[in-house]
Design an enzyme around this catalytic site. Sequence first.
Site, PDB file in Angstrom:
ATOM      1  N   ASP A  28       5.816   9.111  -8.924  1.00  0.00           N
ATOM      2  CA  ASP A  28       4.583   8.322  -9.024  1.00  0.00           C
ATOM      3  C   ASP A  28       3.347   9.216  -8.888  1.00  0.00           C
ATOM      4  OD1 ASP A  28       3.041   6.045  -9.235  1.00  0.00           O
ATOM      5  OD2 ASP A  28       4.030   4.962  -7.611  1.00  0.00           O
ATOM      6  N   ASP A  75       2.193  -1.649 -13.942  1.00  0.00           N
ATOM      7  CA  ASP A  75       2.424  -2.418 -12.709  1.00  0.00           C
ATOM      8  C   ASP A  75       2.336  -3.910 -12.979  1.00  0.00           C
ATOM      9  OD1 ASP A  75       2.962  -0.409 -11.003  1.00  0.00           O
ATOM     10  OD2 ASP A  75       0.952  -0.243 -10.162  1.00  0.00           O
TER      11      ASP A  75
HETATM   12  C1  DGJ Z   1       2.524   2.320  -8.048  1.00  0.00           C
HETATM   13  C2  DGJ Z   1       3.716   2.052  -8.916  1.00  0.00           C
HETATM   14  O1  DGJ Z   1       3.325   1.802 -10.216  1.00  0.00           O
HETATM   15  C3  DGJ Z   1       4.504   0.886  -8.319  1.00  0.00           C
HETATM   16  O2  DGJ Z   1       5.577   0.567  -9.153  1.00  0.00           O
HETATM   17  C4  DGJ Z   1       4.978   1.278  -6.952  1.00  0.00           C
HETATM   18  O3  DGJ Z   1       5.884   2.338  -7.037  1.00  0.00           O
HETATM   19  C5  DGJ Z   1       3.784   1.654  -6.095  1.00  0.00           C
HETATM   20  N1  DGJ Z   1       2.961   2.647  -6.731  1.00  0.00           N
HETATM   21  C6  DGJ Z   1       4.245   2.166  -4.754  1.00  0.00           C
HETATM   22  O4  DGJ Z   1       3.230   2.661  -4.012  1.00  0.00           O
END
Ligand code: DGJ
Length: 725
Positions: free
Chosen positions: A479, A541
């Site tokens: 991430d 997301d």
């Molecule tokens: C952002 C990501 O896109 C989410 O799927 C998740 O992993 C969060 N970060 C966790 O902090």
Amino acid sequence: MSIIFSEETKTFHLSNQLVSYVIAIEEDRYLAHHYWGKRLNKVMSGADYPRRDFSHFANPHHVDHREFSLGTLLQEFPGADVGDHREYAYKYTDEKGHHANQLVYKSHEIFKGKKELEGLPHTYVTDEAQAETLEILVEDSITGMEATLSYTIFEKQPVITRSVKFKNQGKETLHLNRALSMSVDFWNANYDLLQLPGAWSREREVVRSPLVRGIHKLDSKRGTTSHTYQPFIGLLDPNTTEQAGDAYGFQFVYSGEFVGHVEVDSFSQTRIQLGINPEHFEWTLKPEDTFQTPEAVMVYSDEGLNGMSQAYHKLYQNHLIRGEHQHKERPVLINNWEGTYFDFTEDKILEMAETASELGIELFVLDDGWFGKRDDDTTSLGDWFIDRAKLPNGLKKLSEAIHDKGMQFGLWFEPEMISEESELYKKHPDWAIHTPNRPLSRGRHQLVIDFSRKEVRENILAQMKKILDEVPIDYIKWDYNRNMTELTSGEMTHRYMLGLYEVMEELVTSYPNILFESCSGGGGRYDPSMLYYMPQTWTSDNTDAAQRLEIQYGTTMTMPVSSMGAHVSAVPNHQVNRITSLKMRGDVAMSGNLGYELDTTKLTNDEKETVKAQVEFYKKHRKLIQFGDFYRILSPYEGTNQTSWIFVSEDQSEALYSFFQIMDHANKPRPRLKLTGLDPNKVYQLSDGRVLGGDELMYRGIFLETDLVGDYQSDQIYLKELSES
Ligand code: DGJ
């Protein structure tokens, strides 16, 4: 496929059975853009710049008339301040600050195959018969700067890749202030511009508009590519549709700061450029030093947007993505993020894994919150060791317990970040990217750690390797949750990317069995360069099925379906509070790499049955979905309230058609669905019992067996070839 240099016409002709790209040498020195489009059998025309007095355009020193100007010439790689006042592709400055420069033709080389771009992600060949490369050496005899312009044409694909390598052959230090990877001039401006801008949770919106006079710029000054603009430019004939018409695509294989220019000049000529954003960039070249630009991928298709997209999909699938997982069917996963966020225990995770395995799910991904003292987003990034308060038996035991349930185990990292509240920050506060004497801007309470520094890379790699060497791990989600700020100009931003690529290369080669998925607050760094290391990306997301239609539609403009993470989440949806049917959530998510992101223990028995059936169906058809030819049919951007697409196997013997109804209307017209990509000469058995010809399905179209009633509904039809007619 061939690359031919004609002494007679002074042209380079790159061609395969689909496209031709022609460069002419004007005035024995300037590289002029001559043609790019449908294949030409032979190039009989040569340099034919229309000579006339373009008043108020400078004439180069070697012509003694007013009829030749670089300012109106269609150029291949224009320089700065020597008569072309449009956007230039490169600029370098000597120690005295002089920066009028022009690189002119010196020599060329043509060879089979394609060279590697050391330290940078790039498209590759596995056999030199798959591509041919032209390298044109251009020089500036005054400063000694040289550049090698590389053009590779791929076999059977309407694709040309470009990159440039600068070399200081002079005696003095030179400073590269701009080093773009490509520039192409079109003789006209009768095009629509296609772009894929977005924002967090609204990635890759499809935006199409006519070109107008002036300079349109897409860029990133955020350290990496970001949600804001995709490093992609499309140029379309105004009549081009998904299925037909001319479409040109330009995409940059780089995750750092980029710039894209679309300039329409005073004579309605169009210049397109892509490269590293010069904003924070300067590179010092001492004598003999070189600088390699990242690569740009250019596609031309006369088969509409789908033709362009499929060229990108195939190139990235076969010549960019690497490793063990490249052609492997991707596992159905459960990710605990939306199910628990930071609030989980070992027991909770095991309970979720147990239910998920009963549903046929194959991989459990433990997301954010397993390390340091991470109970919210204010702490612990940089402390990549287990939080024993949450996982008292450690990660190894957890992973083993999950493997015992017949599932694989995956883990989340955010390696490029540091929390001020972390042990690492206490020891190394200067490792965060900063400008001395200026307070730091935070993003999601965190700072970016400077991957241009060797000691930073070594520390993070060592921490990660300690876990990967101890714990059986099958998958990593990488991430990256904020943009960079307080950047300094110079070499840092590009060196950051080189450092990042070095770390990723080390990890993917040391742990080839691990399936990597990149992520950046969803799809904020979903660019081709990441696919070179990590074959999958978390698309967004936003898991709302209705908005996902738009996001996934835009994403497939260039990204292959096998790279696109798509999850079914709970309703009401956490991002938009919408309630959609589980059927539609499943159908949308199984149009990419299917996953679930909810608390499986909270599903009702009926829901469990539905999920089980979805997973079973997906496993049966995932090869077709992940690796088949993907065609968009109805766009969610066109206000029809409907979306549809189809996955077709390469031999056209099977297909999966998906139809989505967004808002329902009373007494609505029945949509006649025209399929695409099928073989008109084949007869297909449809999963709803009908038997129809490929031609009928595509040209006449069909109605759904039963009308969909209600908002956010969907249907899928599986088609299997019966026999040749
Ligand atoms: C952002 C990501 O896109 C989410 O799927 C998740 O992993 C969060 N970060 C966790 O902090």
